[in-house]
Design a protein around this motif. Sequence first.
Motif, short mmCIF file in Angstrom:
data_model
loop_
_atom_site.label_atom_id
_atom_site.label_comp_id
_atom_site.label_asym_id
_atom_site.label_seq_id
_atom_site.Cartn_x
_atom_site.Cartn_y
_atom_site.Cartn_z
N SER A 49 25.90 -43.37 98.57
CA SER A 49 26.43 -42.63 97.42
C SER A 49 26.70 -43.52 96.21
CB SER A 49 27.73 -41.92 97.82
OG SER A 49 27.52 -41.06 98.91
N ILE A 50 26.66 -44.83 96.39
CA ILE A 50 26.99 -45.74 95.30
C ILE A 50 25.96 -45.63 94.16
CG2 ILE A 50 27.12 -48.20 94.68
CD1 ILE A 50 28.60 -48.63 97.34
N GLY A 51 24.70 -45.42 94.51
CA GLY A 51 23.69 -45.25 93.47
C GLY A 51 23.98 -44.06 92.57
N PHE A 52 24.44 -42.95 93.18
CA PHE A 52 24.84 -41.79 92.39
C PHE A 52 26.03 -42.13 91.49
CE2 PHE A 52 28.03 -38.30 92.39
CZ PHE A 52 27.43 -37.53 91.40
N ALA A 53 27.00 -42.88 92.04
CA ALA A 53 28.17 -43.26 91.26
C ALA A 53 27.78 -44.10 90.05
CB ALA A 53 29.16 -44.03 92.14
N CYS A 54 26.82 -44.98 90.24
CA CYS A 54 26.36 -45.85 89.14
C CYS A 54 25.72 -45.04 88.02
CB CYS A 54 25.38 -46.89 89.66
SG CYS A 54 26.12 -48.11 90.77
N ILE A 55 24.95 -44.03 88.40
CA ILE A 55 24.31 -43.19 87.38
C ILE A 55 25.35 -42.32 86.67
CG2 ILE A 55 22.77 -41.19 87.06
CD1 ILE A 55 20.90 -42.42 89.10
N SER A 56 26.21 -41.68 87.44
CA SER A 56 27.17 -40.76 86.83
C SER A 56 28.16 -41.48 85.93
CB SER A 56 27.92 -39.98 87.91
OG SER A 56 28.69 -40.85 88.72
N SER A 57 28.50 -42.72 86.25
CA SER A 57 29.52 -43.44 85.49
C SER A 57 28.98 -44.21 84.29
CB SER A 57 30.27 -44.41 86.41
OG SER A 57 30.88 -43.75 87.48
N PHE A 58 27.75 -44.76 84.42
CA PHE A 58 27.34 -45.74 83.42
C PHE A 58 25.97 -45.52 82.78
CE2 PHE A 58 30.59 -47.99 85.85
CZ PHE A 58 31.40 -48.43 84.82
N ILE A 59 25.25 -44.49 83.19
CA ILE A 59 23.92 -44.32 82.60
C ILE A 59 24.02 -44.00 81.11
CG2 ILE A 59 23.61 -41.84 83.02
CD1 ILE A 59 20.98 -44.61 83.59
N ALA B 205 13.71 -45.95 83.04
CA ALA B 205 15.07 -45.64 83.48
C ALA B 205 15.19 -44.19 83.95
CB ALA B 205 16.05 -45.91 82.34
N ILE B 206 14.58 -43.27 83.21
CA ILE B 206 14.62 -41.86 83.59
C ILE B 206 13.86 -41.63 84.90
CG2 ILE B 206 13.82 -39.55 82.93
CD1 ILE B 206 14.52 -40.29 80.04
N ALA B 207 12.74 -42.33 85.07
CA ALA B 207 11.99 -42.23 86.34
C ALA B 207 12.84 -42.74 87.50
CB ALA B 207 10.70 -43.03 86.24
N GLY B 208 13.61 -43.81 87.25
CA GLY B 208 14.50 -44.32 88.28
C GLY B 208 15.59 -43.33 88.64
N CYS B 209 16.11 -42.62 87.66
CA CYS B 209 17.11 -41.57 87.92
C CYS B 209 16.50 -40.45 88.77
CB CYS B 209 17.65 -41.01 86.61
SG CYS B 209 18.69 -42.15 85.68
N SER B 210 15.26 -40.10 88.47
CA SER B 210 14.57 -39.05 89.24
C SER B 210 14.39 -39.46 90.70
CB SER B 210 13.21 -38.75 88.62
OG SER B 210 13.34 -38.25 87.31
N LEU B 211 13.95 -40.70 90.92
CA LEU B 211 13.75 -41.17 92.29
C LEU B 211 15.08 -41.28 93.04
CD1 LEU B 211 11.01 -43.94 91.84
CD2 LEU B 211 10.79 -41.77 93.07
N THR B 212 16.12 -41.71 92.34
CA THR B 212 17.43 -41.78 92.98
C THR B 212 17.89 -40.39 93.42
OG1 THR B 212 18.06 -43.71 91.65
CG2 THR B 212 19.84 -42.47 92.69
N GLY B 213 17.71 -39.40 92.56
CA GLY B 213 18.07 -38.04 92.92
C GLY B 213 17.28 -37.51 94.10
N ALA B 214 15.97 -37.80 94.12
CA ALA B 214 15.12 -37.35 95.22
C ALA B 214 15.52 -38.02 96.52
CB ALA B 214 13.66 -37.65 94.89
#
Length: 394
Positions: free
Chosen positions: A231-241, A307-316
């Motif tokens: 879940s840390i990857g999600f936290a990193c996106i939600s907090s600092f993207i 960066a947006i592609a990385g967010c997509s892969l993280t979500g998937a």
Amino acid sequence: MDTIISGDTTKTSFYAAIAPIILSVFAIYLTIGITLGILPGYIQNSLEFGSVTVGIVIGLQALATLLTRAYAGKTTDTKGAKVSTRLGTILTTTTGILYVASTFFMSNVSLALGIILVARMIHGIAESLFLTGALTWGIGLVGAQKSGRVMTWNGIAMYAGIAIGAPLGIGMTKIFGIESAFATLVLLSIISWLIIKKLPTLSVDLSHVRTPFYKVIGSIAGQGLALAFSSIGFACISSFIALFFVQKQWGDPSLAFVCFGVSYVLVRVFFSSFPDKYGGLRVTLFSLLIEILGQLLIGFSTSKVMAIAGCSLTGAGFSLIFPSLGVLAIKKVNPQMRGTALGAYAAFFDLSLGIAAPIAGFVASWFDYQSVYIFGGVSALLAIVVLLLGKNKA
């Protein structure tokens, strides 16, 4: 008068039974998404605090949720899922009022920040009560054999709410002002409760001897730790993207939130049967590899597109982890302890968000925002290690 039914006996079709709950969850998580979208900029730009403070404020909600999981589970199991869910909506309404109140004290930044901190704590307690109640309510209405599908669709509602809420909050702030964005939380909370108000109430078995919360945590610790690291990857996106995009001068970060959410939802919609079909452990390991790739893509990104592609892969990658491990977790307890088990399992997610956001804030202050996502990738790798070490217990 409410209709009272015994859990696991209803003949109602799956989607007809849980649709109100899913819509209600979506409304509550819109409130969370709205705050995630606007709080970092509000704290850093309007109140002029640094990235560490942003991390603490964002993480405080998850910490409050974590610390009240035992209470939420006990409330759900002993007083009923409907009571727990109703308390959650009342507290979410309160947070909206507090967020609005903070904007009237912007000349006194310490007071405004203090009000926000209180609001974050109450928001976390609200989330704990609401989600534990909603999950238990949904599983009780359709039967334990469909618990994976209930968690899958609740997850869709949660992350769709976050993904839509973040850009919605940013847009509302630009057009109507931050006060209007915060006030929307009150309206959404009321709508959430009205949607589920007339659902049947589940019966409560008060004769069951309850297992202590710490023992429940011990029984699902393997799945919980893997969930926490993932879940840390999600936290990193939600907090600092959003702040990362500002640092790179890439413009509006809304698309990053949207792509994370869309990828997350699409994987759940089209591959929700995979945990049952191929096994929770196998699906989780494959999902973690995708998440690692997504985090590293953001961490080494040289363009907004990367960066947006990385967010997509993280979500998937992150999409199927919660239900895959969650089904294994609730099988380890009796039905009368289902709320407590869900609370204990979700507590690991809360712990992750509560710790990850502040740590990521320190990483960002020591290095830069891209380093935050290297941290996220390493954390997902640790989740793989935990699962492989505990493979025989999974």
